[in-house]
Design a protein around this motif. Sequence first.
Motif, PDB file in Angstrom:
ATOM      1  N   ALA A 105      19.219  10.797  10.514  1.00  0.00           N
ATOM      2  CA  ALA A 105      19.208  12.246  10.302  1.00  0.00           C
ATOM      3  C   ALA A 105      19.323  12.624   8.831  1.00  0.00           C
ATOM      4  N   THR A 106      19.778  11.670   8.003  1.00  0.00           N
ATOM      5  CA  THR A 106      19.892  11.944   6.567  1.00  0.00           C
ATOM      6  C   THR A 106      19.063  10.941   5.761  1.00  0.00           C
ATOM      7  N   SER A 107      17.954  10.498   6.367  1.00  0.00           N
ATOM      8  CA  SER A 107      17.101   9.490   5.719  1.00  0.00           C
ATOM      9  C   SER A 107      15.655   9.969   5.644  1.00  0.00           C
ATOM     10  N   ALA A 108      14.940   9.407   4.688  1.00  0.00           N
ATOM     11  CA  ALA A 108      13.505   9.669   4.537  1.00  0.00           C
ATOM     12  C   ALA A 108      12.758   8.352   4.587  1.00  0.00           C
ATOM     13  N   MET A 109      11.562   8.362   5.183  1.00  0.00           N
ATOM     14  CA  MET A 109      10.746   7.151   5.327  1.00  0.00           C
ATOM     15  C   MET A 109       9.382   7.372   4.687  1.00  0.00           C
ATOM     16  N   PHE A 110       8.987   6.449   3.804  1.00  0.00           N
ATOM     17  CA  PHE A 110       7.696   6.494   3.123  1.00  0.00           C
ATOM     18  C   PHE A 110       6.833   5.363   3.653  1.00  0.00           C
ATOM     19  N   GLU A 111       5.633   5.685   4.112  1.00  0.00           N
ATOM     20  CA  GLU A 111       4.751   4.710   4.772  1.00  0.00           C
ATOM     21  C   GLU A 111       3.285   5.006   4.458  1.00  0.00           C
ATOM     22  N   ASP A 112       2.450   3.956   4.541  1.00  0.00           N
ATOM     23  CA  ASP A 112       1.010   4.163   4.374  1.00  0.00           C
ATOM     24  C   ASP A 112       0.269   4.228   5.703  1.00  0.00           C
ATOM     25  N   LEU A 113       0.946   3.935   6.818  1.00  0.00           N
ATOM     26  CA  LEU A 113       0.324   4.013   8.138  1.00  0.00           C
ATOM     27  C   LEU A 113       1.027   5.093   8.958  1.00  0.00           C
ATOM     28  N   VAL A 123       7.081  10.679   5.115  1.00  0.00           N
ATOM     29  CA  VAL A 123       6.086  10.876   4.063  1.00  0.00           C
ATOM     30  C   VAL A 123       4.979   9.836   4.231  1.00  0.00           C
ATOM     31  N   LEU A 124       3.740  10.291   4.341  1.00  0.00           N
ATOM     32  CA  LEU A 124       2.591   9.403   4.451  1.00  0.00           C
ATOM     33  C   LEU A 124       1.940   9.263   3.080  1.00  0.00           C
ATOM     34  N   VAL A 125       1.790   8.027   2.617  1.00  0.00           N
ATOM     35  CA  VAL A 125       1.165   7.748   1.321  1.00  0.00           C
ATOM     36  C   VAL A 125      -0.282   7.328   1.571  1.00  0.00           C
ATOM     37  N   VAL A 126      -1.226   8.072   1.017  1.00  0.00           N
ATOM     38  CA  VAL A 126      -2.646   7.860   1.284  1.00  0.00           C
ATOM     39  C   VAL A 126      -3.385   7.481   0.001  1.00  0.00           C
ATOM     40  N   PRO A 127      -4.598   6.907   0.118  1.00  0.00           N
ATOM     41  CA  PRO A 127      -5.388   6.591  -1.074  1.00  0.00           C
ATOM     42  C   PRO A 127      -5.715   7.849  -1.868  1.00  0.00           C
ATOM     43  N   ASP A 128      -5.830   7.701  -3.202  1.00  0.00           N
ATOM     44  CA  ASP A 128      -6.094   8.877  -4.032  1.00  0.00           C
ATOM     45  C   ASP A 128      -7.574   9.234  -4.121  1.00  0.00           C
ATOM     46  N   GLY A 129      -8.419   8.391  -3.516  1.00  0.00           N
ATOM     47  CA  GLY A 129      -9.841   8.694  -3.486  1.00  0.00           C
ATOM     48  C   GLY A 129     -10.607   8.336  -4.745  1.00  0.00           C
ATOM     49  N   SER A 130      -9.919   7.787  -5.746  1.00  0.00           N
ATOM     50  CA  SER A 130     -10.575   7.475  -7.016  1.00  0.00           C
ATOM     51  C   SER A 130     -11.380   6.189  -6.953  1.00  0.00           C
ATOM     52  N   ASN A 182       0.815  -1.221   0.000  1.00  0.00           N
ATOM     53  CA  ASN A 182       0.000   0.000   0.000  1.00  0.00           C
ATOM     54  C   ASN A 182       0.846   1.267   0.000  1.00  0.00           C
ATOM     55  N   THR A 183       2.133   1.108  -0.252  1.00  0.00           N
ATOM     56  CA  THR A 183       3.023   2.258  -0.379  1.00  0.00           C
ATOM     57  C   THR A 183       3.616   2.300  -1.780  1.00  0.00           C
ATOM     58  N   LEU A 184       4.282   1.226  -2.192  1.00  0.00           N
ATOM     59  CA  LEU A 184       4.888   1.188  -3.524  1.00  0.00           C
ATOM     60  C   LEU A 184       3.887   0.854  -4.625  1.00  0.00           C
ATOM     61  N   TYR A 185       2.693   0.468  -4.244  1.00  0.00           N
ATOM     62  CA  TYR A 185       1.613   0.308  -5.227  1.00  0.00           C
ATOM     63  C   TYR A 185       0.360   0.941  -4.629  1.00  0.00           C
ATOM     64  N   PRO A 186      -0.595   1.360  -5.473  1.00  0.00           N
ATOM     65  CA  PRO A 186      -1.771   2.089  -4.991  1.00  0.00           C
ATOM     66  C   PRO A 186      -2.642   1.255  -4.056  1.00  0.00           C
ATOM     67  N   HIS A 187      -3.250   1.911  -3.094  1.00  0.00           N
ATOM     68  CA  HIS A 187      -4.153   1.244  -2.165  1.00  0.00           C
ATOM     69  C   HIS A 187      -5.271   0.511  -2.899  1.00  0.00           C
ATOM     70  N   HIS A 188      -5.783   1.121  -3.983  1.00  0.00           N
ATOM     71  CA  HIS A 188      -6.975   0.544  -4.630  1.00  0.00           C
ATOM     72  C   HIS A 188      -6.690  -0.754  -5.381  1.00  0.00           C
TER      73      HIS A 188
END
Length: 235
Positions: free
Chosen positions: A169-177, A192-199, A23-29
Amino acid sequence: MTTITKAPRSFSHIDTWVFDLDNTLYPHHVNLWQQVDQRIGEFVGAFLGVSTAEARRIQKDYYLRYGTTMRGMMTEHGVRADDYLAYVHQIDHSPLQPNPAMGAAIAKLRGRKLILTNGSTDHAGKVLERLGLAAQFEAVFDIIAAELEPKPAPRTYQKFLRDHAVNPATSAMFEDLARNLVVPHLLGMTTVLVVPDGSTEVVREDWELEGRNAAHVDHVTDDLTGFLQGLSAKA
């Protein structure tokens, strides 16, 4: 849609990019996780000998309280992790389609790219292969590497950072929760929070969709590919 919280951390100093998987590297839907979710319910029901409804209740209770249903089943009922993982990840990965645009955007990010998932390496490998992203990532830190302690447990992130020599300190984290970004933010990571696009309707618990405005969430996006393309362009 991409929104930014107050005084968000930037990406100019980032040299390590850490991504959740499902649900992060591919769309929630795509609802690939819905297949896993169903398999988990079946496993719980069969193991405990309870009805489908009761299995569902236990499954979601453990997921909320322990981070994964597996951890709850291990703690409360002595389930073997190997048996659980082998069963719940027997799913059809064909709904996933290659995403060359995301692959190109990730490739342009300067620095290392890693996966941090509560799933298994086997499952992650199949997902990345279907998405055409396998070549973009240096390593996968899965639930086995985490010694079966799932996110959001602090020691899981600490072990990940230690095992892969990552400077938060020099890293980024991408998550759906959102709750899985609390510890990374405390450690100094840009979140970075990855959320559904609502479509399209998605199958999620209400609490899974909360936290967009939380202080530990620096950025929110419903289009990860576009978000990464924007970062690549700025770089």
